[in-house]
Write a protein that holds these residues in place. Sequence first.
Motif, PDB file in Angstrom:
ATOM      1  N   ASN A   1       0.869  -1.159   0.000  1.00 64.23           N
ATOM      2  CA  ASN A   1       0.000   0.000   0.000  1.00 64.23           C
ATOM      3  C   ASN A   1       0.919   1.226   0.000  1.00 64.23           C
ATOM      4  O   ASN A   1       1.639   1.465   0.969  1.00 64.23           O
ATOM      5  N   ALA A   2       0.880   2.003  -1.091  1.00 62.00           N
ATOM      6  CA  ALA A   2       1.866   3.071  -1.250  1.00 62.00           C
ATOM      7  C   ALA A   2       1.489   4.344  -0.487  1.00 62.00           C
ATOM      8  O   ALA A   2       2.267   5.285  -0.411  1.00 62.00           O
ATOM      9  N   GLU A   3       0.287   4.353   0.088  1.00 59.29           N
ATOM     10  CA  GLU A   3      -0.090   5.494   0.935  1.00 59.29           C
ATOM     11  C   GLU A   3      -0.489   4.975   2.305  1.00 59.29           C
ATOM     12  O   GLU A   3      -1.645   5.023   2.704  1.00 59.29           O
ATOM     13  N   PRO A   4       0.491   4.430   3.021  1.00 62.13           N
ATOM     14  CA  PRO A   4       0.152   3.762   4.282  1.00 62.13           C
ATOM     15  C   PRO A   4      -0.354   4.755   5.331  1.00 62.13           C
ATOM     16  O   PRO A   4      -0.019   5.938   5.282  1.00 62.13           O
ATOM     17  N   ASP A   5      -1.170   4.262   6.249  1.00 61.08           N
ATOM     18  CA  ASP A   5      -1.589   5.089   7.380  1.00 61.08           C
ATOM     19  C   ASP A   5      -0.350   5.462   8.172  1.00 61.08           C
ATOM     20  O   ASP A   5       0.502   4.626   8.447  1.00 61.08           O
ATOM     21  N   ARG A   6      -0.242   6.729   8.516  1.00 58.82           N
ATOM     22  CA  ARG A   6       0.920   7.172   9.280  1.00 58.82           C
ATOM     23  C   ARG A   6       0.533   8.330  10.184  1.00 58.82           C
ATOM     24  O   ARG A   6      -0.350   9.122   9.846  1.00 58.82           O
ATOM     25  N   VAL A   7       1.169   8.390  11.324  1.00 54.29           N
ATOM     26  CA  VAL A   7       0.978   9.537  12.207  1.00 54.29           C
ATOM     27  C   VAL A   7       2.355  10.075  12.553  1.00 54.29           C
ATOM     28  O   VAL A   7       3.343   9.331  12.551  1.00 54.29           O
ATOM     29  N   GLU A   8       2.416  11.371  12.838  1.00 53.44           N
ATOM     30  CA  GLU A   8       3.678  11.953  13.281  1.00 53.44           C
ATOM     31  C   GLU A   8       3.899  11.614  14.745  1.00 53.44           C
ATOM     32  O   GLU A   8       2.955  11.587  15.541  1.00 53.44           O
ATOM     33  N   ALA A   9       5.147  11.382  15.103  1.00 50.88           N
ATOM     34  CA  ALA A   9       5.463  10.972  16.475  1.00 50.88           C
ATOM     35  C   ALA A   9       5.056  12.031  17.496  1.00 50.88           C
ATOM     36  O   ALA A   9       4.800  11.720  18.649  1.00 50.88           O
ATOM     37  N   THR A  10       4.991  13.299  17.066  1.00 50.33           N
ATOM     38  CA  THR A  10       4.665  14.356  18.023  1.00 50.33           C
ATOM     39  C   THR A  10       3.161  14.586  18.163  1.00 50.33           C
ATOM     40  O   THR A  10       2.729  15.347  19.020  1.00 50.33           O
ATOM     41  N   GLU A  11       2.377  13.922  17.337  1.00 54.15           N
ATOM     42  CA  GLU A  11       0.915  14.080  17.378  1.00 54.15           C
ATOM     43  C   GLU A  11       0.372  13.633  18.747  1.00 54.15           C
ATOM     44  O   GLU A  11       0.858  12.683  19.348  1.00 54.15           O
ATOM     45  N   HIS A  12      -0.683  14.317  19.221  1.00 55.94           N
ATOM     46  CA  HIS A  12      -1.260  13.930  20.508  1.00 55.94           C
ATOM     47  C   HIS A  12      -2.014  12.608  20.378  1.00 55.94           C
ATOM     48  O   HIS A  12      -2.662  12.352  19.374  1.00 55.94           O
ATOM     49  N   GLN A  13      -1.951  11.796  21.417  1.00 53.81           N
ATOM     50  CA  GLN A  13      -2.550  10.463  21.341  1.00 53.81           C
ATOM     51  C   GLN A  13      -4.060  10.510  21.086  1.00 53.81           C
ATOM     52  O   GLN A  13      -4.605   9.595  20.473  1.00 53.81           O
ATOM     53  N   GLU A  14      -4.731  11.576  21.514  1.00 52.35           N
ATOM     54  CA  GLU A  14      -6.176  11.643  21.267  1.00 52.35           C
ATOM     55  C   GLU A  14      -6.481  11.802  19.785  1.00 52.35           C
ATOM     56  O   GLU A  14      -7.446  11.243  19.272  1.00 52.35           O
ATOM     57  N   GLU A  15      -5.644  12.593  19.097  1.00 54.39           N
ATOM     58  CA  GLU A  15      -5.822  12.757  17.652  1.00 54.39           C
ATOM     59  C   GLU A  15      -5.615  11.418  16.962  1.00 54.39           C
ATOM     60  O   GLU A  15      -6.340  11.044  16.045  1.00 54.39           O
ATOM     61  N   VAL A  16      -4.580  10.718  17.417  1.00 57.54           N
ATOM     62  CA  VAL A  16      -4.285   9.408  16.832  1.00 57.54           C
ATOM     63  C   VAL A  16      -5.474   8.466  17.051  1.00 57.54           C
ATOM     64  O   VAL A  16      -5.899   7.746  16.145  1.00 57.54           O
ATOM     65  N   ALA A  17      -6.040   8.520  18.247  1.00 58.25           N
ATOM     66  CA  ALA A  17      -7.173   7.639  18.558  1.00 58.25           C
ATOM     67  C   ALA A  17      -8.357   7.937  17.639  1.00 58.25           C
ATOM     68  O   ALA A  17      -9.030   7.027  17.149  1.00 58.25           O
ATOM     69  N   ARG A  18      -8.616   9.237  17.403  1.00 52.35           N
ATOM     70  CA  ARG A  18      -9.735   9.598  16.510  1.00 52.35           C
ATOM     71  C   ARG A  18      -9.509   9.030  15.102  1.00 52.35           C
ATOM     72  O   ARG A  18     -10.448   8.607  14.443  1.00 52.35           O
ATOM     73  N   LEU A  19      -8.254   9.056  14.642  1.00 50.46           N
ATOM     74  CA  LEU A  19      -7.956   8.524  13.311  1.00 50.46           C
ATOM     75  C   LEU A  19      -8.172   7.012  13.264  1.00 50.46           C
ATOM     76  O   LEU A  19      -8.756   6.489  12.315  1.00 50.46           O
ATOM     77  N   PHE A  20      -7.706   6.317  14.297  1.00 44.35           N
ATOM     78  CA  PHE A  20      -7.929   4.865  14.356  1.00 44.35           C
ATOM     79  C   PHE A  20      -9.419   4.574  14.314  1.00 44.35           C
ATOM     80  O   PHE A  20      -9.875   3.670  13.627  1.00 44.35           O
ATOM     81  N   GLU A  21     -10.171   5.355  15.078  1.00 43.01           N
ATOM     82  CA  GLU A  21     -11.600   5.131  15.167  1.00 43.01           C
ATOM     83  C   GLU A  21     -12.258   5.397  13.822  1.00 43.01           C
ATOM     84  O   GLU A  21     -13.092   4.637  13.342  1.00 43.01           O
ATOM     85  N   ARG A  22     -11.864   6.519  13.218  1.00 45.97           N
ATOM     86  CA  ARG A  22     -12.518   6.932  11.982  1.00 45.97           C
ATOM     87  C   ARG A  22     -12.230   5.960  10.847  1.00 45.97           C
ATOM     88  O   ARG A  22     -13.105   5.640  10.061  1.00 45.97           O
ATOM     89  N   TYR A  23     -10.997   5.499  10.747  1.00 42.06           N
ATOM     90  CA  TYR A  23     -10.624   4.654   9.613  1.00 42.06           C
ATOM     91  C   TYR A  23     -10.486   3.186   9.979  1.00 42.06           C
ATOM     92  O   TYR A  23      -9.906   2.415   9.212  1.00 42.06           O
ATOM     93  N   ASN A  24     -11.009   2.800  11.145  1.00 44.54           N
ATOM     94  CA  ASN A  24     -10.986   1.394  11.560  1.00 44.54           C
ATOM     95  C   ASN A  24      -9.599   0.770  11.447  1.00 44.54           C
ATOM     96  O   ASN A  24      -9.439  -0.316  10.886  1.00 44.54           O
ATOM     97  N   LEU A  25      -8.591   1.437  11.966  1.00 47.78           N
ATOM     98  CA  LEU A  25      -7.227   0.916  11.863  1.00 47.78           C
ATOM     99  C   LEU A  25      -6.924  -0.075  12.976  1.00 47.78           C
ATOM    100  O   LEU A  25      -7.546  -0.037  14.035  1.00 47.78           O
ATOM    101  N   VAL A  26      -5.983  -0.982  12.722  1.00 47.82           N
ATOM    102  CA  VAL A  26      -5.467  -1.831  13.798  1.00 47.82           C
ATOM    103  C   VAL A  26      -4.017  -1.506  14.095  1.00 47.82           C
ATOM    104  O   VAL A  26      -3.486  -1.886  15.132  1.00 47.82           O
TER     105      VAL A  26
END
Lengths: 474, 474
Positions: free
Chosen positions: B229-254
């Motif tokens: 997958n050439a556009e993999p899901d990625r988050v920046e290391a400095t991103e707040h964990q709540e933002e990351v959680a919203r992304l996981f929730e929104r896009y059903n990530l594991v």
Amino acid sequence: MLEVEDKTPLPKPDGPETESLAFRDEEGELNPEFLAAAADAIEASEVERLQRLVEDFHESELGDLLEALEPDQRPRLIELLGASFDFAALTEVDEAVREEILEELETATVAEGVRELDSDDAVTILESMREEEQAEVLDQLPAIERVALQRSLDYPEDSAGRRMQTEFIAVPPFWTVGQTIDFMRETDDLPETFYEIFVIDPAAHLLGSVPLDRLLRSKRPVTIQDVMNAEPDRVEATEHQEEVARLFERYNLVSSAVVDDAGRLVGVILVDDIVDVLEEEADADIKQLGGVKSDEELSDTILYIQRSRFPWLFANMCTAFLAAGVIRLFSDSLERMVALAILMPIVASMGGNAGTQTMTVAVRALATRELGRANAWRIIRREAAVGLLNGLVFAIILGTLAGLWFQSPQLGFVIGLALVTVLVFAALGGIFVPLTLNRFGVDPAVSSGPFVTSITDIVGFFAFLGIATAWFHL
Amino acid sequence: MLEVEDKTPLPKPDGPETESLAFRDEEGELNPEFLAAAADAIEASEVERLQRLVEDFHESELGDLLEALEPDQRPRLIELLGASFDFAALTEVDEAVREEILEELETATVAEGVRELDSDDAVTILESMREEEQAEVLDQLPAIERVALQRSLDYPEDSAGRRMQTEFIAVPPFWTVGQTIDFMRETDDLPETFYEIFVIDPAAHLLGSVPLDRLLRSKRPVTIQDVMNAEPDRVEATEHQEEVARLFERYNLVSSAVVDDAGRLVGVILVDDIVDVLEEEADADIKQLGGVKSDEELSDTILYIQRSRFPWLFANMCTAFLAAGVIRLFSDSLERMVALAILMPIVASMGGNAGTQTMTVAVRALATRELGRANAWRIIRREAAVGLLNGLVFAIILGTLAGLWFQSPQLGFVIGLALVTVLVFAALGGIFVPLTLNRFGVDPAVSSGPFVTSITDIVGFFAFLGIATAWFHL
């Protein structure tokens, strides 16, 4: 940032309608200009423009767009997009919105859309339809899918059976790792996502599971039997989804087998559904503590909300009348000393807030199973002590302030004494009410509030006015 | 049922100490008898008995046991169990408990335990230690692990960098599927769990990802480049964990790659950590709405809780004094008509509850990003309409009751009019206060409550006493 935000802009078509509108702004909020453009395209039935706007949308974005549109635009969007509309988007909207949309759509459209979905998503959509329409949609599906969906729908609402996916990979224990991998390479019709494969006997009884990473690490000639986990995570199909969610949370699961009462594998639950369950549950607790029904959603109509918020306000009115009855007992005192009428709401409100603090902690701890028989007494003692301490602290502060305000040290002393009493009762009420409701099987999040505030109001008015009457011989 | 409950009883040793105590009862609550037995074994330093009791415990059960024990027994349990204690259990307990336990343990013990853990768990433990002790533990670790942990610890608290696991599998794009699978079969030191492998260039820039199921379905000679997958899901290391959680929730990530600011792969976040973040966040919202600090835990001491609950009560006291000031303006009216003093708390409390209902919905919708610029006006209008409707309904009910109680239809009319006023203001306050706080970057869950109740109290007393004074010419 996720891929969606990195997306390269679409090739711009000719003409003035070129759009490169972002769906969300930097804060993650829906962009009102995008919404207006989508609404325009729908009103003008411009299929191509609409398709360009939502091209490459994830189902969750399509869902958010649906929710943001006016109710009559929602089914029109789906009809305009036709086969390019991903019905999974309907699983991402509020239940009320889903029901409304499904009312409007042709059953043939729904049947077509549902066919493309994983079974768990299909069930979510079917369970939002009226029974006759549900039957019509099922009739239009191929027999195998129909049977699988019907079986899920036969499980109770909010059970594991309703949330499970009936697509899974199951192999016999005597296969080798190589055979299994080859089987997966050759089969077209695999589930969209899976994290483990299951091992079953000829009667479909669950024997074990093999996580994909373990499968990948094993050599081809090894038999599945030798690499499988012989005590796989499993839940019963009739189990409530909240119980399942707690198990996922406790044991850090990403996937769990679902079995029927005979131990036969019937489906698999994946963590993304569990994340939704956890959110729903937290949402319900928050709303119920605030006196709002757990299923109230932003998309509900005014009349629905008015009716659904009425009972809580009514319960509160009844307890307020009780408290007013207590005040009336002291009418004479109030007439003789109007300062009491001025100060009494302070005492009651301090009690109400302290009671709410304790109750919030207790209700949440009960929901997460942190509070139970093993530690109830310790927490009760602790809350009582906190109530007593804060009671003493505020007795001094409030007593001093009230004494100065009305230039009566005695009045300050009376209000201080009343405050200690009410804060101790507030702490006890805040913990005993949820514990008792929970013991009797009543959800403490829903009904603790009115009980706790009626305790604090009654104790507050009674203590303050009673002590004052006795002290000043009113 | 999960495997833990199906566990075959341990082989019973001789002697009277034979135990087959269940850790939890049928309702999932901790069994007090088990707790007593464990406490006994600790007090008597009976290592073998203790080991038998907690044999095969999952880290979460060990964590629950730790929390349930008395504070001084917790480090003793760990010391007694020695190498057989799984330090991952420390990630399952409240932060306050973790800090206390770590204070008591030798740094050598902690270093030994942390070595066995995945890096995300190790970071959770290290960030609960004082800086000097953290440095001591890090010094005792092998260089590679030390560097990786130090890098995670350098990211801000509650960022993706703190929650990520630095163990992951990354391969170059020109490898074949066969090479990759062989590599995984031959490498001993793979991450404990993983759901995708990453594709990187020689400078470690993230190029893509391959989910395990796709890897398994692909033929051996295919190159990774062709299946990734050439556009993999990625988050920046400095991103707040709540933002990351919203992304996981929104896009059903594991699972999602974590990259540094140059786009280099530095770690991976897995869904089980995200489930914990979502729970923490919901927990914080619930507590804050109830006037409790978000980090208050059942294990906190009485003095800590008393101090942490003080500010909210103090804020409430100030607003209550304001409301009392309003009442004082009408001292004369109250002296002439004591019924007003009896009824006024009803009006204020109805307003408070209606305001809380609206506020709860608004705060939650802001937290989940459902409420934003695009729909704020619609929700404001809707809440005002609901307030007006419920105001009218309760004006009739309450007006009738009050009129009958005090045998004064006029008093009933006055309280009804006041009620409509206060319920409309409550609705507006309940939505405008959180929206405004949110606009100015203040967390609405923490501070909306006191503002909303002070609005409803002041409007309630002012409206009722003011209208009554004017009506009856008091």
